[in-house]
Design an enzyme around this catalytic site. Structure first.
Site, PDB file in Angstrom:
ATOM      1  N   PRO A   1      34.223  45.935  35.940  1.00  8.79           N
ATOM      2  CG  PRO A   1      35.499  47.845  35.574  1.00  8.79           C
ATOM      3  CD  PRO A   1      34.098  47.311  35.444  1.00  8.79           C
ATOM      4  CE  LYS A   2      32.329  48.099  43.141  1.00 11.81           C
ATOM      5  NZ  LYS A   2      31.379  48.931  43.914  1.00 11.81           N
TER       6      LYS A   2
ATOM      7  N   GLY B   1      35.697  33.313  34.019  1.00 13.04           N
ATOM      8  CA  GLY B   1      35.338  32.541  35.205  1.00 13.04           C
ATOM      9  C   GLY B   1      36.268  31.374  35.476  1.00 13.04           C
ATOM     10  CD  GLU B   2      35.035  27.335  33.512  1.00 14.85           C
ATOM     11  OE1 GLU B   2      35.125  26.379  34.282  1.00 14.85           O
ATOM     12  OE2 GLU B   2      34.330  27.320  32.496  1.00 14.85           O
TER      13      GLU B   2
HETATM   14 MO1  MOS Z   1      32.057  25.583  35.064  1.00 18.64          MO
HETATM   15  S1  MOS Z   1      32.975  23.936  35.919  1.00 18.64           S
HETATM   16  O1  MOS Z   1      31.970  25.035  33.436  1.00 18.64           O
HETATM   17  O2  MOS Z   1      30.620  25.568  35.987  1.00 18.64           O
END
Ligand code: MOS
Length: 709
Positions: free
Chosen positions: A601-602, A673-674
Site C-alpha cells: 500500500p505504501k 503505474g499508468e
Molecule cells: Mo510506461 S510509458 O509503458 O514506461
C-alpha cells in the site's frame, strides 16, 4: 506447509533500498566507478533536414585533452541502419539536434568545450515540422509482435489501426442528442529526475559492458546488440537503480550506442551524461495529437454511437504509432462504434511512449466528450457513465477479468461529496475564485507479459536468492518483488536476497505497459511454487545440504485469451479559477482505482499519487512549443517547459478497491503505474467547465484560454 508467518504482500513496507538511496550509497547510472574514464560530448545538427557536407574538427582536436572526434566519416560501422539507434552512419540529417559528431576527451568540461569548436557544414533541405490534421495522413501498419509492424515501424502494441462495429454514421444521423468536438494534446516530455547517462567499457574486442538507466535491460540489450552487430550475450547492461523513466528509458537508446562507439574508438571506458536540453530531442517525447469525437445518445442517456478519429504526429525518419484512440474501444457500451488512427510524418525526432501512452491523450478527448454529452442530456456525469457501463468488452465481447469501475465512481463521488454539487456552471464562488468539480474515468491494459524467467537459489540455511532482470525505476520493485518472493517461498523478508537490474540475470520484460509486477511477480511466484514442489516431493520437505538452484520461465497465462484484462479508475477534481486573472489551480484530486490486489500500500499510493500529479501537470502546465521555422521545441529547458512543482499541487488522495482479480496472474494484482494518469486531464477540464462555463479542448488549460472567453 503450515505457517504462522504474517504475509508480506499487502503490508506497507518501506522501500528496502530507501536508506541506502537517501545516504547516496547506491549508484545511479553515471555514478558507477570505472578506472580511467574518458568523457563524451555530443554535437547536434543545427539544421532540421539536409546533408552534412563537411565536419571541421581541427580546432577541437587541437585542444589539450581531446582524444577523438567521431563523425559519420570515421565512426565505427554499425550492423543496422535504424534511423534512431544507428548514429553517425550517414550524412543525412532527418531532424534538428540529430547527433552529427561526438567528442571524447579527458574531462567532460574539455569534451563540451571542444564540441562547441566542431564546425559542421550542411546542404540544407526544406523541412516540414508543423502538426496538422488535414492533407496527406498515413494509416499506421498493424502490429507484429509487441512493438513492431511488418514495415519495420514502431507500434506500441496497438492491435489494429482502425476498428468499426455497426454503422456509426447512420447511428449518429439518427441519434436524439449528439456531441461533435475536437480535442488536442501538445508535445510532452518525460523528464525523469535522473537524466539519461551511460558508461561503456569494452572488456574484449566484441564484448561491452554498459551502465545506463534502463526500464528493461533484456529488451534494451536486444536492441543495442542489433545495432552494434553483437550477439546479445556479449553485451552486459547494468541498471540496478533508475531515477525515473516514464517511458523515456525504454526504446530511446541512441545515447548508449554512441557511448559504446566512443569507448571502442579510444580503448577506454567512456561516460556520457545528456543535458536536460538534449533530453528534449534524444530521449523521445509524447507527440502532439488531435481527436475528433462524435457521440450519439438517446434521450435516456444511453450511448448509441462513439466515433473517435485520431491524428498524431510522428517522425518521417522512423514512424512510431501510439494507440491514442483505443480507450474508446474499452470504456463505454454503444452498439455503433468506430476508432481510427492516422499519422502525420514530419521532420521531427522520434516520439516514444510516455506514462499511460495512448490512453492518457485519448481519455482527455473521450472523457471530455462524455462530460459534454452529460450536459447536453441534463444528466449527472457520474450517472451518465454508470448508465453506459458495458457487460463485456464493447468490441471483442469477451468478459473483463474484473471491472469495478462503478464502485470506483460511487466511492469517489462519496469521498468528494458529489451529492452536494450544484451542476450549474459558475454556481460556486469562494474568496474571488470560481470553484468547480469534475469527474472522468479511465482504463489501462493490465497484461502479464510472457517471457519472464526467475532463478531461485535456496541454501540449506534457509536463505533464498531470487534473480530476475526486472527494473526498479523508482516504483518500488526492490521492495514489492521481495514481498512477493517471501510469501511465495513462505519465508521472512530478510531471508530473501533479490537480484534485479542487470542482464546476467534471467530475462525479463521491461518496466512499462503496467505489466511489471504482474509479469515479474507472476514469474517469481511460479518459480517459488516449483521450488516448494521439489522440496516437498523430492527432498522430503527440506532443502538438501548442497542447496537447490532452479530457473523457471513463467507459463503463459491460460486466461489471457479468454478475458479482457484492464485496470480501471475514476478521478474527481476540484478546481479554483481566479476571477480576475483566470489562473487555474487544482485544489483537490481524488482517485479511486480498481487495480486488483495491492502488493504494498505504501509504494502503491506513492505511484498512484505520482501519476495523478503527472495528470495535473498534463492538464495545466506541460506544453512543448514547436517553432516550425526552425523545427525545434523553443522552450527546451525547465525554465520554459513547466512540470508541476509542489506549489502547483493541492490535496491528492489515492484510494483503491483492492479486490484481487481471479485471472490476471497468480497474485491477483493489476497494473497501477499508468491507470492513475488516465482521465486526470479530462477530470480537470470538466471541473474547469463547471467552475467557469468555459470548455477548453486543447491542452494545457492555461489562463489565456479562460480569459479569452
Ligand atoms: Mo510506461 S510509458 O509503458 O514506461
Amino acid at each position: 506447509m503450515t505457517t504462522t508467518r504474517t504475509p508480506a504482500v499487502g503490508t506497507p513496507l518501506s522501500r528496502l533500498d530507501g536508506p541506502a538511496k537517501v545516504r547516496g550509497a547506491v549508484p545511479y547510472a553515471y555514478e558507477h566507478q570505472v578506472t580511467n574514464p574518458a568523457y563524451l560530448a555530443l554535437v547536434l545538427s543545427s539544421v532540421t533536414r539536409g546533408t552534412v557536407t563537411a565536419v571541421d574538427d581541427a580546432a577541437a582536436l587541437a585542444e589539450a585533452g581531446v582524444l577523438a572526434v567521431l563523425t559519420h566519416a570515421n565512426a565505427m560501422r554499425l550492423a543496422d541502419d535504424d534511423p534512431e539507434l544507428a548514429v553517425l552512419q550517414s550524412a543525412d540529417v532527418r531532424w534538428r539536434w540529430q547527433i552529427v559528431a561526438a567528442v571524447v576527451a579527458e574531462s567532460s568540461e574539455i569534451a563540451r568545450h571542444a564540441a562547441s569548436l566542431v564546425r559542421v557544414s550542411y546542404d540544407e533541405a526544406p523541412h516540414d515540422t508543423e502538426m496538422r490534421t488535414d492533407g496527406e495522413l498515413e494509416k499506421p501498419g498493424d502490429h507484429v509482435g509487441l512493438f513492431g509492424t511488418a514495415e519495420g515501424e514502431l507500434n506500441n502494441g496497438m492491435p489494429d489501426a482502425d476498428t468499426e462495429v455497426g454503422d456509426v454514421e447512420a447511428a449518429l444521423a439518427r441519434a436524439a442528442v449528439t456531441v461533435d468536438a475536437t480535442y488536442t494534446t501538445p508535445h510532452a516530455f518525460q523528464h525523469p529526475m535522473e537524466p539519461h547517462a551511460a558508461i561503456a567499457q569494452w572488456t574484449a574486442p566484441d564484448q561491452v559492458t554498459i551502465h545506463c538507466g534502463s526500464q528493461g535491460v533484456s529488451d534494451a540489450r536486444r536492441w543495442i546488440a542489433g545495432t552494434l552487430g553483437l550477439p546479445p550475450e556479449h553485451i552486459r547492461l547494468i541498471s540496478p537503480h533508475v531515477g525515473g523513466g516514464f517511458g523515456a528509458k525504454t526504446f530511446p537508446q541512441s545515447y548508449a550506442v554512441v557511448t559504446a562507439m566512443a569507448a571502442k574508438t579510444v580503448g577506454r571506458p567512456v561516460k556520457l551524461a545528456l543535458t536536460r536540453q538534449q533530453m528534449f530531442v534524444l530521449t523521445g517525447y509524447r507527440a502532439p495529437s488531435s481527436h475528433r469525437m462524435r457521440l450519439g445518445a438517446d434521450r435516456d442517456g444511453r450511448l448509441t454511437a462513439i466515433a473517435h478519429d485520431s491524428v498524431q504526429q510522428t517522425a518521417r525518419a522512423k514512424k512510431y504509432a501510439e494507440q491514442v484512440a483505443v480507450v474508446s474501444r474499452t470504456m463505454w457500451a454503444a452498439p455503433h462504434r468506430r476508432t481510427t488512427h492516422r499519422l502525420v510524418p514530419l521532420d521531427v525526432p522520434v516520439p516514444t511512449i510516455m506514462r499511460g501512452p495512448g490512453e492518457a491523450q485519448g481519455s482527455f478527448a473521450l472523457e471530455s466528450a462524455m462530460d459534454e454529452m452529460a450536459a447536453e442530456l441534463g444528466l449527472d456525469p457520474v450517472e451518465f457513465r454508470v448508465r453506459n457501463e458495458p457487460d463485456g468488452h464493447p468490441e471483442s465481447g469477451r468478459p473483463f477479468s474484473s471491472r469495478r469501475l462503478i464502485e470506483c465512481l460511487r466511492e469517489g463521488a462519496r469521498i468528494i461529496g458529489w451529492d452536494r454539487r450544484d451542476p450549474t456552471p459558475r454556481s460556486r464562488r469562494e474568496d474571488g475564485w470560481l470553484v468547480g468539480t469534475g469527474v472522468a474515468a479511465g482504463s489501462y491494459p493490465s497484461p502479464q507479459l510472457p517471457g519472464n524467467a526467475t532463478r531461485i537459489q535456496a541454501a540449506a540455511d534457509g536463505r533464498h536468492t531470487v534473480s530476475i532482470a526486472a527494473a526498479d525505476i523508482g516504483t518500488g520493485t526492490w521492495t514489492t518483488l521481495t514481498q512477493i518472493a517471501a510469501d511465495a517461498l513462505d519465508v521472512e523478508i530478510d531471508a530473501v536476497t533479490l537480484r534485479i537490474g542487470e542482464t546476467g540475470l534471467p530475462a525479463a520484460t521491461s518496466a512499462g505497459f503496467s505489466s511489471g509486477t504482474s509479469s515479474w511477480g507472476g514469474s517469481i511466484d511460479a518459480a517459488a511454487r516449483e521450488l516448494r514442489r521439489l522440496v516437498d516431493e523430492e527432498h522430503g520437505g527440506s532443502i538438501p545440504s548442497q542447496g537447490l538452484d532452479i530457473t523457471v520461465t513463467a507459463p503463459v497465462n491460460p486466461y489471457a485469451s479468454r478475458y479482457e484484462m484492464y485496470s480501471f479508475g475514476a478521478q474527481f477534481a476540484e478546481v479554483r479559477i481566479h476571477e480576475q486573472t483566470g489562473t487555474p489551480r487544482v485544489s483537490r484530486l481524488v482517485g479511486v482505482f480498481d487495480v486488483g490486489r495491492v502488493i504494498n500500500p505504501k509504494t502503491a499510493r506513492s505511484q498512484l499519487t505520482g501519476g495523478m500529479i503527472q495528470g495535473i501537470s498534463m492538464a495545466l502546465h506541460e506544453n512543448g512549443v514547436m517553432d516550425p521555422r526552425h523545427g525545434q521545441i523553443v522552450n527546451h529547458d525547465f525554465a520554459g517547459y513547466h512540470i508541476a512543482a509542489n506549489a502547483d499541487i493541492g490535496s491528492v488522495e489515492a484510494h483503491w478497491i483492492g479486490t484481487p482479480d481471479s485471472y490476471t496472474n497468480s497474485l491477483g494484482s493489476k497494473g497501477l503505474g499508468e491507470v492513475c494518469v488516465i482521465g486526470t486531464a479530462a477530470a480537470v477540464a470538466n471541473a474547469v467547465h463547471h467552475a467557469t462555463g468555459v470548455r477548453v479542448r486543447d491542452l494545457p488549460i492555461t489562463l489565456d484560454k479562460l480569459l479569452r472567453r
